[in-house]
Design a protein around this motif. Structure first.
Motif, PDB file in Angstrom:
ATOM      1  N   HIS A 279       0.795  -1.229   0.000  1.00 38.38           N
ATOM      2  CA  HIS A 279       0.000   0.000   0.000  1.00 38.38           C
ATOM      3  C   HIS A 279       0.830   1.282   0.000  1.00 38.38           C
ATOM      4  O   HIS A 279       0.354   2.319  -0.454  1.00 38.38           O
ATOM      5  CB  HIS A 279      -0.954   0.004   1.196  1.00 38.38           C
TER       6      HIS A 279
ATOM      7  N   VAL B 279      -9.269   7.906 -12.484  1.00 41.60           N
ATOM      8  CA  VAL B 279      -7.871   7.514 -12.251  1.00 41.60           C
ATOM      9  C   VAL B 279      -7.395   8.059 -10.910  1.00 41.60           C
ATOM     10  O   VAL B 279      -6.782   7.345 -10.105  1.00 41.60           O
ATOM     11  CB  VAL B 279      -6.966   8.019 -13.394  1.00 41.60           C
ATOM     12  N   GLY B 280      -7.665   9.346 -10.659  1.00 41.23           N
ATOM     13  CA  GLY B 280      -7.273   9.924  -9.379  1.00 41.23           C
ATOM     14  C   GLY B 280      -7.962   9.271  -8.206  1.00 41.23           C
ATOM     15  O   GLY B 280      -7.344   9.002  -7.161  1.00 41.23           O
TER      16      GLY B 280
ATOM     17  N   GLU C 283      -9.205   6.177  -8.037  1.00 44.78           N
ATOM     18  CA  GLU C 283      -8.762   4.795  -7.848  1.00 44.78           C
ATOM     19  C   GLU C 283      -7.346   4.723  -7.294  1.00 44.78           C
ATOM     20  O   GLU C 283      -7.048   3.896  -6.430  1.00 44.78           O
ATOM     21  CB  GLU C 283      -8.860   4.031  -9.167  1.00 44.78           C
ATOM     22  N   ASN C 284      -6.458   5.577  -7.783  1.00 39.44           N
ATOM     23  CA  ASN C 284      -5.079   5.551  -7.286  1.00 39.44           C
ATOM     24  C   ASN C 284      -5.022   5.857  -5.797  1.00 39.44           C
ATOM     25  O   ASN C 284      -4.302   5.199  -5.038  1.00 39.44           O
ATOM     26  CB  ASN C 284      -4.214   6.557  -8.062  1.00 39.44           C
ATOM     27  N   GLU C 285      -5.790   6.859  -5.377  1.00 32.89           N
ATOM     28  CA  GLU C 285      -5.786   7.225  -3.959  1.00 32.89           C
ATOM     29  C   GLU C 285      -6.451   6.130  -3.117  1.00 32.89           C
ATOM     30  O   GLU C 285      -5.969   5.806  -2.027  1.00 32.89           O
ATOM     31  CB  GLU C 285      -6.513   8.555  -3.763  1.00 32.89           C
TER      32      GLU C 285
ATOM     33  N   ARG D 200      -6.658   2.892  -3.837  1.00 34.58           N
ATOM     34  CA  ARG D 200      -5.798   1.706  -3.811  1.00 34.58           C
ATOM     35  C   ARG D 200      -4.619   1.886  -2.864  1.00 34.58           C
ATOM     36  O   ARG D 200      -4.199   0.948  -2.194  1.00 34.58           O
ATOM     37  CB  ARG D 200      -5.298   1.428  -5.227  1.00 34.58           C
ATOM     38  N   ALA D 201      -4.086   3.110  -2.813  1.00 34.87           N
ATOM     39  CA  ALA D 201      -2.953   3.375  -1.932  1.00 34.87           C
ATOM     40  C   ALA D 201      -3.317   3.184  -0.463  1.00 34.87           C
ATOM     41  O   ALA D 201      -2.439   3.003   0.382  1.00 34.87           O
ATOM     42  CB  ALA D 201      -2.436   4.789  -2.157  1.00 34.87           C
TER      43      ALA D 201
ATOM     44  N   THR E   1      -7.364  14.548 -12.711  1.00 33.04           N
ATOM     45  CA  THR E   1      -6.764  13.506 -11.871  1.00 33.04           C
ATOM     46  C   THR E   1      -6.570  14.002 -10.444  1.00 33.04           C
ATOM     47  O   THR E   1      -6.830  13.286  -9.473  1.00 33.04           O
ATOM     48  CB  THR E   1      -5.425  13.047 -12.466  1.00 33.04           C
TER      49      THR E   1
ATOM     50  N   LYS F 238      -8.117  12.547  -6.883  1.00 33.18           N
ATOM     51  CA  LYS F 238      -7.266  12.204  -5.737  1.00 33.18           C
ATOM     52  C   LYS F 238      -7.720  12.940  -4.487  1.00 33.18           C
ATOM     53  O   LYS F 238      -7.827  12.345  -3.407  1.00 33.18           O
ATOM     54  CB  LYS F 238      -5.814  12.553  -6.060  1.00 33.18           C
TER      55      LYS F 238
END
Length: 343
Positions: free
Chosen positions: A28, A84-85, A87-89, A91-92, A297, A301
């Motif tokens: 993570h 995208v923003g 999902e990236n945040e 997932r992290a 993006t 986030k």
């Protein structure tokens, strides 16, 4: 590993010869783990077939690590980069994404709330600008929620988006600097707060330039290409033509350009046109469209970070986060045509 027994994080830690906490950080927050350690963890994951799938983990823990994203139109060119923003945040921080596509159907929006009744989702991201109608009968209360892209009308939930008023002001100031005084605003709306805020930026710019309100040209629209084309036809029928079109979004601007082109006019020689959003098509239309760019993006986030804050603490530090837009100057704007002095 047995094919019938799912691998666990403990299996990964044992094979990689590190702690469970280190495995979690490597998955993570990989930037906080040494390269050699991260490599060992990745090799152990490959050997065991361990999955960090958020839905599977939710089922094991008896609580959800999924976020429901409800959007009226996933074909909207703004959607993918914001996603995208998001999902990236997510997932992290160990969360996954579920996408609910309402297709502008209020009943569909309501049905997606069943995910919360069955503990399949922990939080809600709304692109729709409205709360699901009748949600009070579906759930005792809404889960932690954040509006994105479109402020939620009378929703009272936090919002993350672009500063629409500032962006529109940048567009109208550009047109004014080029010498335009008859600037039409295309896409006025009483139901979409983002469009209302863009109208505010338009009015503020014309107020500062001393252009009286009763001389302004304002047409309603729903943000589609067809609404832009239709606005052109309306203005020609009224014989009330501007020298420039300030459009509420790029789709509307493209419709305006199509409508003007069908009548044989050249852009920007005969008319100037600006949009808002900077969708991919803005670069490829001829001429390329001058527009306002949204940091999509980054919006995604920030929205997810705000929702995770709500899930953790129950209260947001901010109720509205507005990111600054950028003016992107291309080839659809110039000084007013000399022919206008003869009209």
């Amino acid at each position: 590993m047995s094919n019938s027994t799912p691998a666990t994080i403990e299996d990964v830690a044992r094979i990689a010869e590190v702690s469970i906490a280190t495995v979690s950080r490597a998955i993570h927050m990989p930037e906080k783990v040494a390269n050699s350690t991260r490599l060992k963890v990745n090799q152990a994951i490959a050997i065991t077939g361990y999955t960090t799938n958020a839905m599977a983990r939710s089922l094991r823990l008896g609580r959800s690590n999924m976020i429901l994203v409800v959007a009226p139109d996933i074909g909207d060119p703004n959607f993918s980069n914001i996603l995208v923003g998001l999902e990236n945040e997510a997932r992290a921080h160990g969360y996954g994404i579920l996408i609910g596509h309402t297709q502008n159907d209020a009943q569909r929006g309501l049905e997606y709330l069943k995910f919360f009744n069955s503990n399949q989702a922990a939080g809600l991201i709304l692109f729709t600008g409205i709360l699901p109608f009748g949600h009070q009968t579906m759930t005792a209360r809404l889960p932690p929620s954040v509006g994105v892209f479109e402020p939620v009308f009378n929703g009272g939930i936090p919002y993350v988006g672009v500063d629409d008023t500032e962006g529109a002001r940048k567009a109208v100031d550009l047109l004014l600097a080029e010498g335009h005084r008859k600037i039409a605003f295309i896409g006025d709306s009483r139901t979409r707060l983002a469009y209302t805020r863009r109208r505010m930026g338009y009015d503020a710019g014309l107020d500062a330039a001393g252009i009286p309100p009763d001389t302004r040209i304002v047409l309603e629209g729903d943000g589609t290409i067809e609404s832009g084309r239709h606005a052109v036809e309306q203005l020609f029928m009224r014989d009330t033509l501007p020298t420039a079109f300030m459009c509420v979004n790029d789709q509307t601007a493209i419709g305006v350009m199509v409508g003007l082109g069908a009548r044989g006019y050249d852009i920007p020689r005969d008319f100037s046109v600006t949009g808002f959003d900077d969708v991919p098509q803005a670069v490829f239309i001829s001429p390329p469209l001058t527009t306002i760019r949204q940091p999509r993006t980054a919006i995604g986030k920030q929205a997810m970070a705000l929702l995770l804050e709500l899930l953790s603490d129950g209260r947001p530090t901010e109720t509205e986060i507005l990111l600054r837009p950028d003016l992107v100057v291309r080839n659809s704007v110039s000084t007013p045509s000399r022919n206008w002095s003869k009209r």
